[in-house]
Design a protein around this motif. Structure first.
Motif, PDB file in Angstrom:
ATOM      1  N   ARG A   1       0.827  -1.200   0.000  1.00 40.34           N
ATOM      2  CA  ARG A   1       0.000   0.000   0.000  1.00 40.34           C
ATOM      3  C   ARG A   1       0.868   1.259   0.000  1.00 40.34           C
TER       4      ARG A   1
ATOM      5  N   GLN B   1      -2.388  -0.470  -5.191  1.00 34.62           N
ATOM      6  CA  GLN B   1      -1.633  -0.059  -4.009  1.00 34.62           C
ATOM      7  C   GLN B   1      -2.388   0.978  -3.182  1.00 34.62           C
TER       8      GLN B   1
ATOM      9  N   PRO C   1      -5.389   2.635  -0.934  1.00 33.77           N
ATOM     10  CA  PRO C   1      -6.423   2.168  -0.002  1.00 33.77           C
ATOM     11  C   PRO C   1      -7.797   2.329  -0.638  1.00 33.77           C
TER      12      PRO C   1
ATOM     13  N   CYS D   1      -6.902 -11.157   0.165  1.00 37.98           N
ATOM     14  CA  CYS D   1      -7.633  -9.896   0.319  1.00 37.98           C
ATOM     15  C   CYS D   1      -8.980 -10.228   0.939  1.00 37.98           C
TER      16      CYS D   1
END
Length: 654
Positions: free
Chosen positions: A244, A547, A549, A497
């Motif tokens: 991230r 990457q 949020p 995820c």
């Protein structure tokens, strides 16, 4: 853009075959993909490569294919564009002195394959492509496809012959072709409206997976069991291994702006006229805005309009074009214009395909082709930046209803569906603006169908399904239904995820995007000999998007938040903000009116029973419900009709 085809055989019985003639005949079925030139190369030991060319870079004979490398070792047929090929030329020259015969990206690829090998070259390449490379030294055939599957590539085998092509119609031109419908694949098509990766409608024919390459030695054992492809890039790894980014809103907007600008700069290179599709929505407007910002002259933009207000976006596109100062062309089409395309769909797609926006997509492509040879498109923005309503409304729906007993939810569902879509439409017109939705009645019925869901995964699968129980719709003839896992399902199982919205986005990225959106655009545009480029699918943009949020993609109940911030630097927000509309046509009313006779012929119960693929009772019931206006089964019926039209074209003469 081009069309490629070829074959390889190890059978002694085929030694007398004219491989060059066969490959040329296969490629000639793809003349629409490459009207500018044709070529064939063959080796009498049993391999042939053929090409149809739509000249984009290096219009001289130096760009002719099949192309042989300078050393004579490799022979290449290539469909697509390598946007960074000039950078690759510079880089490869540092390791080996190269003598260039022209300035095509095909020649660049060949030289890189010789110097770096297959996998390193593919990793370094930025572009969209499908290609076949024959190694005369190792006697191996290599097939490769771009990272997201922008360009199609089918392969299969018959007896001891292996063949490949850009479209299935070229495989059907192979001598002695005996295509057999794969009923499991048909069941998947009845669920999704397309045949998903890696399958095709034909047994023993597959689609090469995106981001992969397949190496096949000329041996009997290799043809007896086709090896699995290897990956040089994989969307799953992009998500699982990504880190991230730690950026504030302004920094993220700057970075995305710069990435898109760089990508469009690379994709706006061509030796032929170039333009862009413009619907007036976020994605296409962003592409056009950044394209125009880098051009000294007005770029050419294209949109198509409908007289039916609920389906018309032309007025929004015109406003955006006016603000940006593009040279805009719009064409308002009549129902007769759209319906004239319907009889051509089975030939255009040569696999059952049911996204109704295939119709306007072909019309806007045909219109654009009168002015340009290449057009940029905004596809991919929804999957990467959270644009579909299901990513946030589906999630909200589940959180709101999961505590309500299923019995109450089913009762509510029956109450909603007891009111016809047209009456819901009347009610929807009086709602406040923020709640207005195109085709409100259809959406109300779709919502009702979700109320019995038991999980967020159920909601997603129901939202993307035309038919939830395809094993009841497809007559399996004793076969077990749905033995196949789709590529998207397999990739989802190893996805690290947990967020439901991101999982839906990824599922769409590796399934719906490739199998529906990109397939739709490729066939619709190439039928008009138009090349379409998709800037958002530059893998560097995709990696950056993953990457970020989730709050930079979905915020305040809206998707594509960050993409909107980039766009608002160039276009006023007031020109963009409106309910998401899509790119469709009023199939519901046309099936009750001007398309009724055509549809009734294909859906005739005795015909369905004789052909033996589709359950005639289910079709009969839904067709009459639709005609009565009690329910709107337009997409469900269109799915059946597209298979029936395909059946008539590809199986009707047997």
């Amino acid at each position: 853009m081009c069309g490629i085809a070829g074959l390889m055989t190890v059978s002694a019985a085929n030694a007398a075959m004219d491989f060059g003639r066969i490959a040329r005949h296969m490629a000639d079925t793809l003349a629409h993909r490459g009207p500018d030139d044709a070529g064939v190369w063959f080796d009498r030991s049993g391999v042939a490569l053929a090409h149809r060319r739509l000249a984009i870079l290096d219009l001289t004979p130096a760009g002719h294919q099949p192309m042989i490398s300078a050393s004579g070792r490799f022979v290449l047929v290539f469909n697509g564009e390598i946007y960074n090929h000039l950078e690759l030329r510079t880089s490869v020259e540092k390791s080996e002195s190269a003598i260039w015969r022209g300035h095509s990206d095909t020649e660049t690829l060949l030289t890189c394959f010789e110097v770096w090998g297959v996998e390193k070259t593919l990793r370094k390449s930025v572009g969209m492509f499908a290609l076949a490379l024959w190694d005369r030294q190792e006697r191996t055939l290599m097939l490769a496809r771009d990272r997201f599957g922008e360009k199609p590539l089918y392969y299969g085998w018959q007896g001891q012959s292996f063949f490949f092509a850009s479209e299935l119609k070229a495989l059907a031109a192979y001598p002695g072709w005996q295509g057999e419908v794969d009923r499991d694949a048909l069941a998947l098509q009845m669920r999704y409206g397309y045949v998903p990766l890696p399958y095709s409608i034909w047994r023993n024919v597959r689609k090469l997976l995106p981001g992969s390459y397949l190496v096949l030695p000329m041996t009997t054992s290799a043809l007896a069991e086709i090896p699995e492809p290897s990956f040089y890039w994989r969307a799953r790894d992009m998500v699982n291994e990504g880190v991230r980014v730690d950026l504030d809103d302004r920094q993220a907007t700057d970075e995305l702006d710069a990435l898109i600008r760089r990508t469009i700069s690379g994709q706006a290179i061509a030796d032929v006229p170039l333009g862009a599709f413009l619907s007036g929505g976020v994605d296409s407007s962003t592409v056009v805005a950044l394209m125009q910002s880098q051009s000294e002259r007005p770029i050419k933009t294209f949109t198509i309009g409908f007289t039916e207000k609920d389906y018309n976006e032309a007025e929004y596109a015109k406003a955006v074009a006016s603000h940006l100062g593009t040279k805009h062309t719009e064409l308002y089409v009549t129902p007769a214009d759209v319906m004239a395309v319907v009889p051509r769909l089975a030939q255009m797609y040569d696999e059952p395909f049911s996204d109704v926006s295939q119709l306007p997509t072909h019309l806007v492509s045909a219109m654009a082709r009168q002015h340009v040879t290449v057009s940029l498109s905004g596809d991919g923005g929804d999957e990467l930046f959270g644009g579909y309503n299901r990513y946030f409304l589906g999630r909200s729906l589940w959180h709101g209803m999961r505590g309500i007993p299923v019995g109450f939810r089913r009762l509510a569902s029956r109450c909603i569906t007891s009111i016809s879509p047209s009456r819901w439409d009347s009610f929807g017109r009086h709602l406040p603006y923020r709640f207005k939705q195109p085709m409100f009645g259809d959406r109300a019925h779709k919502l009702a169908s979700l109320l019995a869901a038991k999980s967020m995964e159920d909601i997603y699968k129901w939202l993307v399904s035309y038919e939830r129980q395809p094993e009841l719709l497809v007559m399996m003839n004793g076969e077990n239904a749905l033995n196949y896992d789709t590529w998207a399902e397999l990739e989802m199982r190893s996805l690290r995820c947990d967020d439901s919205s991101e999982r839906m986005m990824f599922n769409d990225l590796v399934g719906y995007l490739t199998d529906d959106i990109l397939c739709k655009v490729d066939r619709a545009a190439m039928a008009a000999s138009l090349e379409v480029r998709v800037p958002f699918l530059d893998h560097r943009i995709a990696e950056f998007a993953w990457q970020l949020p989730l709050c930079m993609k979905i915020r305040d109940g809206k998707g594509k938040w960050l993409l909107r911030q980039v766009l608002y630097r160039y276009v006023p927000q007031a020109l963009i903000e409106r309910p998401k509309q899509g790119f469709g046509v009023p199939i519901d009313s046309w099936l009750r009116g001007p398309l009724r006779d055509w549809a009734e012929g294909l859906l005739d119960v005795s015909r369905l029973r004789r052909e033996g693929f589709i359950n005639p009772v289910l079709v009969h019931n839904k067709w009459h419900e639709h005609l009565s206006g009690r329910r709107n089964w337009q997409y469900w019926l269109w799915n059946i009709l597209m298979f029936q039209a395909w059946h008539e074209r590809w199986l009707g003469q047997r």
